[in-house]
Design an enzyme around this catalytic site. Structure first.
Site, short mmCIF file in Angstrom:
data_model
loop_
_atom_site.label_atom_id
_atom_site.label_comp_id
_atom_site.label_asym_id
_atom_site.label_seq_id
_atom_site.Cartn_x
_atom_site.Cartn_y
_atom_site.Cartn_z
N ASP A 175 6.66 7.04 1.60
CA ASP A 175 6.91 6.83 0.17
C ASP A 175 5.83 7.39 -0.73
O ASP A 175 5.32 6.72 -1.63
CB ASP A 175 7.12 5.34 -0.13
CG ASP A 175 8.13 5.15 -1.27
OD1 ASP A 175 9.17 5.84 -1.26
OD2 ASP A 175 7.88 4.32 -2.16
N HIS A 185 8.10 -0.30 -2.65
CA HIS A 185 7.16 0.80 -2.39
C HIS A 185 6.45 0.61 -1.05
O HIS A 185 6.20 1.58 -0.33
CB HIS A 185 6.14 0.87 -3.53
CG HIS A 185 5.13 1.96 -3.37
ND1 HIS A 185 5.48 3.28 -3.14
CD2 HIS A 185 3.77 1.92 -3.40
CE1 HIS A 185 4.37 4.00 -3.04
NE2 HIS A 185 3.33 3.21 -3.20
N SER A 193 1.57 5.95 0.75
CA SER A 193 1.13 6.16 -0.62
C SER A 193 -0.18 6.95 -0.66
O SER A 193 -0.24 8.06 -0.15
CB SER A 193 1.02 4.81 -1.34
OG SER A 193 0.95 4.97 -2.73
#
Length: 386
Positions: free
Chosen positions: A181, A349, A156
């Protein structure tokens, strides 16, 4: 809807607790429990997954900063792990145990500025440029002018910082890059709803166990084993409640200060501050970083990220929780073979926490395919179809 929000909605079924002594095994984390048995939300220390911990001092214009790193392994390339916003290096704990058992490598998991146990003079500056410089400075402080081969792996926000670090050539011995991700298109689309998501989180927790339980039941982390070590790095004790005497002195100080105010506002302010103190007593843990206050840096983390990633002249790996996250630039780049991509379905996530074995398998295969590392323990590469 952001990737993180999707994980909150789709991750209502929490993962199951690990087998005693299961280490980094996902099979243990997913074992079915008999009826009536309670899951264990007790925190687990970092030392069960990492071999050592170090505070790395870095000199800069504003003074001396101290960056917390957790390490494992003694040979092979360094996998420098960068966590997502609000998380800490401890989010890589279970992944570390999994990757170390597959390939010969060294792990350095870093608490980025204003996160975890890292202490910096200017904690307000979370720009991509500053954080990328931090990564380069830590590598230099640890290894000097001749650092070993390094692969940057980031999740992220950490994935974005890894790309900025690579693009600026701040790690001269860089041999590979992995984003987990994070895709410019979906990240930019998600920014408008991120404040609403952050407002929907609890502001405080009664205990570490309560924070761990929330993270699993909300779907933020679907793997209980990872949550038990990771959440310790996300929350901290509220200030001023370390002892009953401390709490009392703060309340008394508030009352004394307010005696100088006008009588009308005095009682209102006193009640509000006393209520805040009672909340802190009942819910003594809060988030280590207020992510909502970092909003001015979000655009700089993600804008232009796809082309920046594609421009890095090193082998690249992109791990995603869903193929729908790909934007146009990355779709074209993937079709042209500019990077390797693998989709790990049924993850939230926090892919590396939800499926640490699968992520470790993908990274290990990438390292062996490019002859960056040697397999150990009879590990067999599984080459993905995409």
């Amino acid at each position: 809807m952001s990737a993180l929000e999707k994980s909150m909605h789709l991750g209502r079924l929490p993962s199951r607790p690990p087998l005693p002594g299961s280490g980094g095994s996902q099979s243990g984390a997913k074992m079915r429990m008999g009826p009536g048995r309670k899951r264990d939300f007790t925190p687990v220390p970092w030392s069960q997954y990492f071999e050592s911990m170090e505070d790395v001092e870095v000199e800069n214009e504003t003074g001396k900063d101290t960056f917390r790193v957790y390490k494992s392994g003694s040979e092979g390339p360094v996998l420098l792990l960068l966590h997502g916003g609000g998380h800490s290096a401890l989010s890589w704990a279970v992944f570390t145990a999994a990757i170390i058992s597959r390939v010969q490598c060294r792990i350095v998991a870093l608490d980025l500025r204003s996160h975890g146990e890292t202490k910096v003079k200017n904690s307000e500056d979370l720009s991509a440029e500053t954080m990328a410089k931090d990564v380069g400075n830590v590598v230099e402080a640890m290894y000097g002018d001749l650092p070993p081969p390094v692969m940057l792996i980031g999740h992220s926000m950490g994935g974005a910082i890894a790309v900025h670090t690579a693009a600026a050539n701040l790690v001269p011995s860089l041999l590979g890059l992995c984003m987990i991700d994070v895709v410019e298109g979906t990240a930019m689309d998600a920014l408008n709803s991120m404040q609403n998501f952050l407002r929907g989180r609890p502001k405080t927790f009664k205990s570490l166990e309560n924070a761990i339980e929330w993270s699993v039941k909300s779907g933020q982390i679907r793997n209980l084993e990872s949550a038990r070590v990771s959440m310790v790095g996300q929350v901290k004790q509220c200030e001023g409640i370390t002892s009953p005497e401390g709490s009392k002195s703060i309340v008394e100080g508030i009352i004394e200060e307010e005696e100088e105010d006008e009588e009308g506002s005095e009682s209102v302010n006193k009640r509000k501050k006393e209520d805040d103190m009672e909340t802190k007593k009942d819910h003594p843990y809060t988030w280590r970083i207020e992510l909502a206050k970092t909003e001015k840096y979000w655009d700089g983390w993600f804008r232009g990220l796809s082309n920046l990633f594609l421009s890095c002249p090193i082998p690249k790996l992109l791990l995603l929780a869903g193929v729908d996250r790909l934007d146009k630039d990355l779709t074209i780049g993937q079709m042209q073979g500019k990077f390797q991509m693998q989709v790990l379905p049924q993850c939230g996530h926090a892919v590396h926490e939800d499926a640490p074995d699968k992520v470790a398998e993908a990274v290990a295969t990438f390292l062996i395919r490019h002859r960056f590392a040697e397999p150990i323990g009879g590990f067999q590469c599984v080459f993905p179809g995409c």
